[in-house]
Scaffold this active site. Structure first.
Site, PDB file in Angstrom:
ATOM      1  N   THR A  72       0.806  -1.164  -0.032  1.00 52.04           N
ATOM      2  CA  THR A  72       0.118   0.030  -0.012  1.00 52.04           C
ATOM      3  C   THR A  72       0.780   1.366  -0.251  1.00 52.04           C
ATOM      4  O   THR A  72       0.632   2.117  -0.841  1.00 52.04           O
ATOM      5  CB  THR A  72      -0.991   0.165   1.194  1.00 52.04           C
ATOM      6  OG1 THR A  72      -1.872  -1.097   1.073  1.00 52.04           O
ATOM      7  CG2 THR A  72      -1.714   1.255   1.216  1.00 52.04           C
ATOM      8  N   ASP A 196      -9.136  -4.294   0.148  1.00 52.47           N
ATOM      9  CA  ASP A 196      -8.135  -4.767   0.411  1.00 52.47           C
ATOM     10  C   ASP A 196      -8.374  -5.532   1.822  1.00 52.47           C
ATOM     11  O   ASP A 196      -8.029  -6.600   1.861  1.00 52.47           O
ATOM     12  CB  ASP A 196      -6.927  -4.066   0.816  1.00 52.47           C
ATOM     13  CG  ASP A 196      -5.870  -4.322   1.484  1.00 52.47           C
ATOM     14  OD1 ASP A 196      -5.108  -4.913   0.786  1.00 52.47           O
ATOM     15  OD2 ASP A 196      -5.567  -4.152   2.622  1.00 52.47           O
ATOM     16  N   HIS A 200      -7.767  -9.807   2.353  1.00 48.86           N
ATOM     17  CA  HIS A 200      -7.095 -10.272   2.943  1.00 48.86           C
ATOM     18  C   HIS A 200      -7.928 -11.317   4.295  1.00 48.86           C
ATOM     19  O   HIS A 200      -7.443 -12.241   4.302  1.00 48.86           O
ATOM     20  CB  HIS A 200      -6.266  -9.132   4.172  1.00 48.86           C
ATOM     21  CG  HIS A 200      -5.274  -8.585   3.574  1.00 48.86           C
ATOM     22  ND1 HIS A 200      -4.159  -9.085   3.248  1.00 48.86           N
ATOM     23  CD2 HIS A 200      -5.163  -7.081   3.341  1.00 48.86           C
ATOM     24  CE1 HIS A 200      -3.338  -8.252   2.723  1.00 48.86           C
ATOM     25  NE2 HIS A 200      -3.729  -7.054   2.892  1.00 48.86           N
TER      26      HIS A 200
END
Length: 439
Positions: A72, A196, A200
């Site tokens: 990121t 994101d 994850h």
């Protein structure tokens, strides 16, 4: 009469030869939006009418390639500076110091200027130095100072803040639109922490990933409506992109997971490490142990180990002063574990940027972009010079190239002037020459 016509022709020739700039106050505005972890194909198996409409009304790249590292902070800072990671030195999501063993989690770095301010100027500051007004809403790097200079208006995302509240997403859009319409901002960057988080926690193939993509699609629809409400349709260019993709983590019993302490004694041989962090790891060997560490890790399966000074040039990492001497890149889907398995994520990134699962998105629309144009893939580093062109500013030194994105937009002149102006001047010149010839 002939003298007057001669003077008119001279003026017309000068006007035709000189690139025309837009009149004061007609510079278009720019909104850059990043959806963290939006893999290039996430919209392919979901009904996304608003994202689909973006291609009709603007441009889309088949995919874009983030820099190494596919994380990121490093990737976002490449987008906003146009510099490779080895140049801007934001070399990890974690702020670290290999000498003191300092390690600071990502969200706590967002207010740490000493992690981001390494002599490379991000777009906000470059634009402000040329008279523009800029803002950052949760965007990585926007909440610190550069040479003591802050972004005009910055809102920083705090630790523990939920990333998936759709009502808040819309509220954030409303606030950003007011910055443009009520406060006359020229550039705003807006960041969302999804998909994101769901990638994850659940993995890229989980149904919840499709749910969040639909939420993003609705948010884009809301954005389009907000642009109209704020009378910005003919004034605002929008770029939508991301920082990296996502892949499914390989776990037991399907694979033998990587535990690096099986191959070398970390306590004995390493003085600093960040290894329990997805597909990318860094390590500082104890004095005189670099070759021993390198040899031991070279025997470990499902990864590639590099001495920093021997990293492939295409990585654009070898010149970094911050990176420790040993860099480890796991094979796609394998997480790096140091002494024992502590990693719980179902999906991850940080892998080689050549992997298709690490590729990400690019859409753009607005008055300066073409319509219904599908672009070939390109590297994210080229977004920076495109943004400078749209804002009509001189870019800071960067590693991108305008030639890569020249087919995406209608900004033909370097100063952003309307192409028709030069054509009109040329036609006037021809008419006057014709009249003059008949006298």
């Amino acid at each position: 009469m002939r003298l007057e016509l001669f003077l008119l022709v001279t003026v017309a020739i000068y006007a035709a030869a000189k690139p025309l700039s837009k009149a004061a106050g007609t510079r278009n505005k720019l909104l850059l939006i990043s959806f963290d972890g939006f893999r290039w194909d996430y919209d392919h198996d979901v009904d996304t009418p608003n994202l689909d409409q973006l291609l009709v009304d603007g441009v889309k790249a088949k995919y874009i390639t983030p820099p190494m590292l596919t994380m990121t902070a490093p990737s976002h800072f490449t987008t906003i500076t146009g510099r490779w990671v080895e140049d801007h030195e934001v070399v990890h999501n974690m702020m670290f110091n290999a000498t003191t063993n300092l390690k600071v989690p990502y969200k706590k770095t967002l207010t740490k200027s000493k992690w981001w301010d390494n002599g490379v100027l991000p777009l906000w500051i470059t634009a402000q130095n040329q008279g523009l007004k800029t803002g950052s809403f949760y965007f990585p790097g926007g909440g610190v100072t550069y040479g003591g200079q802050a972004v005009n208006k910055a809102i920083v995302e705090m630790s523990g803040h939920p990333d998936d509240n759709e009502t808040e997403w819309r509220h954030n859009i409303d606030r950003v639109m007011s910055w443009f319409s009520d406060e006359n901002f020229n550039l705003v960057t807006l960041y969302y922490g999804e998909p994101d988080n769901v990638g994850h926690a659940k993995g890229p193939d989980h149904p919840d990933r499709k749910v969040i993509i639909k939420q993003i699609d609705r948010t884009i629809g809301y954005l389009r409506e907000a642009i109209v409400r704020h009378h910005l349709t003919d004034k605002l260019n929008v770029i939508i992109t991301s920082d990296h993709g996502m892949t499914t983590v390989k776990k037991r019993p399907q694979v033998d997971e990587i535990i690096l302490n099986k191959y070398l004694n970390l306590l004995k041989l390493a003085s600093f490490e960040i290894l329990d962090y997805g597909g990318f790891g860094i390590l500082t060997p104890r004095p005189g142990k670099e070759q021993e560490v390198f040899n031991a890790l070279s025997n470990a399966p499902n990864l590639t180990v590099y001495k920093k000074n021997e990293i492939p040039e295409s990585f654009h990492l070898a010149k970094s002063e911050r990176l420790p001497p040993i860099v480890i890149v796991a094979d796609l889907g394998f997480n790096l574990n140091s002494r024992f398995i502590v990693y719980v994520n179902k999906g991850d990134h940080g892998y080689h940027n050549r992997e298709m699962d690490m590729k990400t998105i690019f859409w753009a629309f607005g008055p300066d972009f073409k319509k219904n144009f599908l672009s070939e893939p390109f590297d994210s580093i080229h977004i920076y010079p495109l943004m400078c062109k749209l804002l009509q500013i001189e870019p800071a030194p960067h590693n991108g190239s305008l030639s890569v994105t020249e087919n995406l937009n209608n900004c033909v002149l370097s100063a952003g002037g309307p192409p028709g102006a030069r054509l009109s001047a040329l036609l006037l010149m021809l008419v006057l020459l014709s009249v003059l010839a008949q006298l």
